[in-house]
Design a protein around this motif. Sequence first.
Motif, PDB file in Angstrom:
ATOM      1  N   ASP A   1      -0.220   3.860 -18.759  1.00 53.72           N
ATOM      2  CA  ASP A   1      -0.159   3.253 -17.426  1.00 53.72           C
ATOM      3  C   ASP A   1       1.214   3.501 -16.818  1.00 53.72           C
ATOM      4  N   PHE A   2       1.229   3.938 -15.575  1.00 54.04           N
ATOM      5  CA  PHE A   2       2.519   4.116 -14.910  1.00 54.04           C
ATOM      6  C   PHE A   2       2.407   3.704 -13.449  1.00 54.04           C
ATOM      7  N   ILE A   3       3.538   3.387 -12.869  1.00 52.34           N
ATOM      8  CA  ILE A   3       3.594   3.001 -11.462  1.00 52.34           C
ATOM      9  C   ILE A   3       4.811   3.669 -10.839  1.00 52.34           C
ATOM     10  N   ILE A   4       4.642   4.131  -9.607  1.00 56.40           N
ATOM     11  CA  ILE A   4       5.709   4.812  -8.879  1.00 56.40           C
ATOM     12  C   ILE A   4       5.984   4.041  -7.594  1.00 56.40           C
ATOM     13  N   GLY A   5       7.243   3.806  -7.302  1.00 57.50           N
ATOM     14  CA  GLY A   5       7.638   3.167  -6.056  1.00 57.50           C
ATOM     15  C   GLY A   5       8.296   4.193  -5.145  1.00 57.50           C
ATOM     16  N   VAL A   6       7.893   4.209  -3.871  1.00 54.46           N
ATOM     17  CA  VAL A   6       8.387   5.210  -2.925  1.00 54.46           C
ATOM     18  C   VAL A   6       9.022   4.512  -1.728  1.00 54.46           C
ATOM     19  N   ILE A   7      10.272   4.867  -1.429  1.00 53.68           N
ATOM     20  CA  ILE A   7      10.890   4.512  -0.158  1.00 53.68           C
ATOM     21  C   ILE A   7      10.709   5.729   0.737  1.00 53.68           C
ATOM     22  N   GLY A   8       9.805   5.586   1.709  1.00 49.58           N
ATOM     23  CA  GLY A   8       9.454   6.694   2.573  1.00 49.58           C
ATOM     24  C   GLY A   8       8.165   6.379   3.296  1.00 49.58           C
ATOM     25  N   SER A   9       7.519   7.381   3.829  1.00 49.91           N
ATOM     26  CA  SER A   9       6.274   7.189   4.574  1.00 49.91           C
ATOM     27  C   SER A   9       5.075   7.245   3.632  1.00 49.91           C
ATOM     28  N   ARG A  10       3.895   6.897   4.170  1.00 52.57           N
ATOM     29  CA  ARG A  10       2.682   7.004   3.360  1.00 52.57           C
ATOM     30  C   ARG A  10       2.425   8.459   2.984  1.00 52.57           C
ATOM     31  N   ASN A  11       2.728   9.381   3.897  1.00 57.56           N
ATOM     32  CA  ASN A  11       2.556  10.802   3.578  1.00 57.56           C
ATOM     33  C   ASN A  11       3.435  11.202   2.388  1.00 57.56           C
ATOM     34  N   ASP A  12       4.642  10.625   2.329  1.00 56.25           N
ATOM     35  CA  ASP A  12       5.514  10.900   1.178  1.00 56.25           C
ATOM     36  C   ASP A  12       4.865  10.410  -0.106  1.00 56.25           C
ATOM     37  N   ALA A  13       4.298   9.194  -0.062  1.00 59.38           N
ATOM     38  CA  ALA A  13       3.654   8.627  -1.250  1.00 59.38           C
ATOM     39  C   ALA A  13       2.448   9.457  -1.672  1.00 59.38           C
ATOM     40  N   GLU A  14       1.658   9.907  -0.687  1.00 57.87           N
ATOM     41  CA  GLU A  14       0.496  10.749  -0.994  1.00 57.87           C
ATOM     42  C   GLU A  14       0.943  12.075  -1.597  1.00 57.87           C
ATOM     43  N   GLN A  15       2.057  12.605  -1.122  1.00 51.88           N
ATOM     44  CA  GLN A  15       2.575  13.856  -1.668  1.00 51.88           C
ATOM     45  C   GLN A  15       3.033  13.677  -3.113  1.00 51.88           C
ATOM     46  N   VAL A  16       3.688  12.533  -3.396  1.00 55.52           N
ATOM     47  CA  VAL A  16       4.103  12.226  -4.774  1.00 55.52           C
ATOM     48  C   VAL A  16       2.878  12.175  -5.676  1.00 55.52           C
ATOM     49  N   LYS A  17       1.849  11.480  -5.224  1.00 54.88           N
ATOM     50  CA  LYS A  17       0.610  11.391  -6.003  1.00 54.88           C
ATOM     51  C   LYS A  17       0.035  12.774  -6.278  1.00 54.88           C
ATOM     52  N   SER A  18      -0.007  13.616  -5.247  1.00 52.73           N
ATOM     53  CA  SER A  18      -0.553  14.965  -5.397  1.00 52.73           C
ATOM     54  C   SER A  18       0.277  15.799  -6.367  1.00 52.73           C
ATOM     55  N   ASP A  19       1.602  15.681  -6.287  1.00 54.37           N
ATOM     56  CA  ASP A  19       2.475  16.463  -7.168  1.00 54.37           C
ATOM     57  C   ASP A  19       2.341  16.025  -8.625  1.00 54.37           C
TER      58      ASP A  19
ATOM     59  N   THR B   1      -6.232  14.511 -16.429  1.00 57.44           N
ATOM     60  CA  THR B   1      -6.794  14.318 -15.091  1.00 57.44           C
ATOM     61  C   THR B   1      -6.365  12.972 -14.533  1.00 57.44           C
ATOM     62  N   LEU B   2      -5.754  13.009 -13.362  1.00 53.23           N
ATOM     63  CA  LEU B   2      -5.377  11.780 -12.664  1.00 53.23           C
ATOM     64  C   LEU B   2      -6.557  11.350 -11.803  1.00 53.23           C
ATOM     65  N   SER B   3      -7.039  10.134 -12.055  1.00 51.44           N
ATOM     66  CA  SER B   3      -8.213   9.643 -11.332  1.00 51.44           C
ATOM     67  C   SER B   3      -7.895   9.467  -9.846  1.00 51.44           C
ATOM     68  N   ASP B   4      -8.690  10.135  -8.981  1.00 44.53           N
ATOM     69  CA  ASP B   4      -8.478  10.006  -7.538  1.00 44.53           C
ATOM     70  C   ASP B   4      -8.856   8.617  -7.044  1.00 44.53           C
ATOM     71  N   THR B   5      -9.891   8.033  -7.628  1.00 45.28           N
ATOM     72  CA  THR B   5     -10.373   6.732  -7.145  1.00 45.28           C
ATOM     73  C   THR B   5      -9.511   5.581  -7.638  1.00 45.28           C
ATOM     74  N   LYS B   6      -9.026   5.685  -8.875  1.00 51.49           N
ATOM     75  CA  LYS B   6      -8.254   4.572  -9.440  1.00 51.49           C
ATOM     76  C   LYS B   6      -6.761   4.694  -9.172  1.00 51.49           C
TER      77      LYS B   6
ATOM     78  N   ASP C   1      -3.366   6.184 -12.875  1.00 48.74           N
ATOM     79  CA  ASP C   1      -4.460   5.980 -13.828  1.00 48.74           C
ATOM     80  C   ASP C   1      -4.956   7.329 -14.315  1.00 48.74           C
ATOM     81  N   ILE C   2      -4.717   7.621 -15.600  1.00 49.16           N
ATOM     82  CA  ILE C   2      -5.144   8.889 -16.202  1.00 49.16           C
ATOM     83  C   ILE C   2      -6.498   8.692 -16.865  1.00 49.16           C
ATOM     84  N   GLU C   3      -7.456   9.534 -16.538  1.00 55.01           N
ATOM     85  CA  GLU C   3      -8.808   9.390 -17.077  1.00 55.01           C
ATOM     86  C   GLU C   3      -8.819   9.706 -18.572  1.00 55.01           C
ATOM     87  N   ALA C   4      -9.348   8.753 -19.369  1.00 58.86           N
ATOM     88  CA  ALA C   4      -9.513   8.954 -20.820  1.00 58.86           C
ATOM     89  C   ALA C   4      -8.275   9.607 -21.421  1.00 58.86           C
TER      90      ALA C   4
END
Length: 607
Positions: free
Chosen positions: A317-335, A347-352, A160-163
Amino acid sequence: MRNPIEVLDNLTSKAQDTAYKFQRLYRNLYNPDFYWLAYKNIYANKGSMTAGVDGTTISGLSDRRIGNIIASLKDHSYKPQPARREYIEKKGNSKKKRPLGIPSANDKLVQEIVRMILERIFEPKFSNKSHGFRPERSCHTALAQIQNTFTAVNWFVEGDIEACFDSFDHHIVIDLLRQRIDDETFISLMWKFLKAGYMEQWDFNPTYDGVPQGSGISPTLSNIYLSELDQFMEGYKGGFDTGTGRRARNPEYTRIEGTIQRRRNKLEKNRSKMTEAEILELTSVIKTLSINLRKTNPRIAIDTEYKRVQYTRYADDFIIGVIGSRNDAEQVKSDVKGFLGERLKLTLSDTKTQVTHSGDKARFLGYDISVSREQSAKRRSDGVLQRAYTGRVILSVPREKWVSKLHEYKAIKIQKDADGKERFKALHRGKLINKEDIDILSAVNAEIRGLYNYYCIANDAYNIGKFANLMKYSMLKTFANKYRTKVSKIKAKYIRNGNFTVEYSTKGGEKTSILYNGGFARKDEVIRDANISLPPRYVKYNGTNSLARRIRAKICELCGVKTDELTFHQVKKLKDLDGNTDWERKMLNIRRKTLVMCPLCYEGIHS
């Protein structure tokens, strides 16, 4: 002047060479045929007759008006009008408003030409993962891609990208255009559109960033901008994916499988020496073990040596699917957040932007998306048992979506009984009461079909049947209220052979129409036939331009006079005409909401 279709096809051909830079694009805006093609593309749009800040509409288009636009482009005096800003309700949230910019009529024409040119240049380089505002792509192709490629993912990252559209950096937009376009006059025109500003409450507001939602070029510019994210994810996937083949086998599955095989070998080898009771006992053990085996995943859920990432985007709107651990998914989000901020100033919304386990439901394009953990098997045509559902992506209809539609149409109210359980009560619809019977039925049919056509690829598409049933009872109450009678009498009058039937008259005679009864089964063929891997075709531009041909006939369609000064008169909807004037009767007779007129007839209408 060259045929605009030939020009566009030529642009498409050259765009295949990603190193090619386009020159002399601006001169295409001197071609009157491009304006007639632009008019053909937009005249039927819902908002084509909505006036901009200058009060003009697309009605009244003529060769003279086109000539004036071209003259202003040639001497570079052309300046886009500020967009008229309106606010519309966001879907599913009546409290929040979305800003919409309404360009002036002449700007709509110029923007449509620019849009066609940009689309032909940039479309070939767009990613196969992008589906919004593109030829032969839709929400369904995006969802089909998810169902076909997100198999067995462990986590979803809901982007979710803000505005988003309001935050596009103008300099980045121009830099991206310059990658393929070497025509500073054309680039200057793009600057004018980006900096045109908007009028709100008669106050002018300059635009320093963003692209106006509502303008003809905004969807294409947004795809050009966000294609950078598509390319980033393509490269990111190459660095993230590890391991070949499949995930490692589950040791527990291997253990049970080995135990079964040993028991079977023992039974086969010693059957002649065993008693009936011993055979039954060993057979029962094998059967129990086989049941446990089918409940056990043959592959381990998290294999550190095997990782995959998948990605799909529709507009912002976009969606990413990760085969891996939750830490991997969080890292993808951060990157992804880092790339958007550094490269695209978004800006990528942290809450949404949530990281959701695939066993739960992620929301994308109005669907709930999850991954099945069902371990049951079904027998193939060759007799072999196979897990048919494990890891499959499940598309579901969110309950609140069809319930909110019922509230939007004011077709129900929800009450709670003494136990706190919700009870739906159908209501009559006041807005439909004064319409003709066929218009009421047509409106309800369109609403039912519209929701079903969108959710027809859901695994539980049958839930739309609940929506349709409540819409039916609301319609029955609407008819009863209209005729001041009971629902039972409406049923007795209108239901024939089990179908609600309305008779109506047309020029061709008496006809009947029935309430939708086609069922709500899932349309698997929509998923199978989604051409998400095919290059787009532009068939909608290639038909005969009957609008241009009509005006070049140089004959007024109202009075029959031959003249070189012809103008298109246009109305929003034919059904708004009552046939009290000659021109209204003519439009109703030929069933067109456009009419070519001589200056005298046109001035007579607008005087």
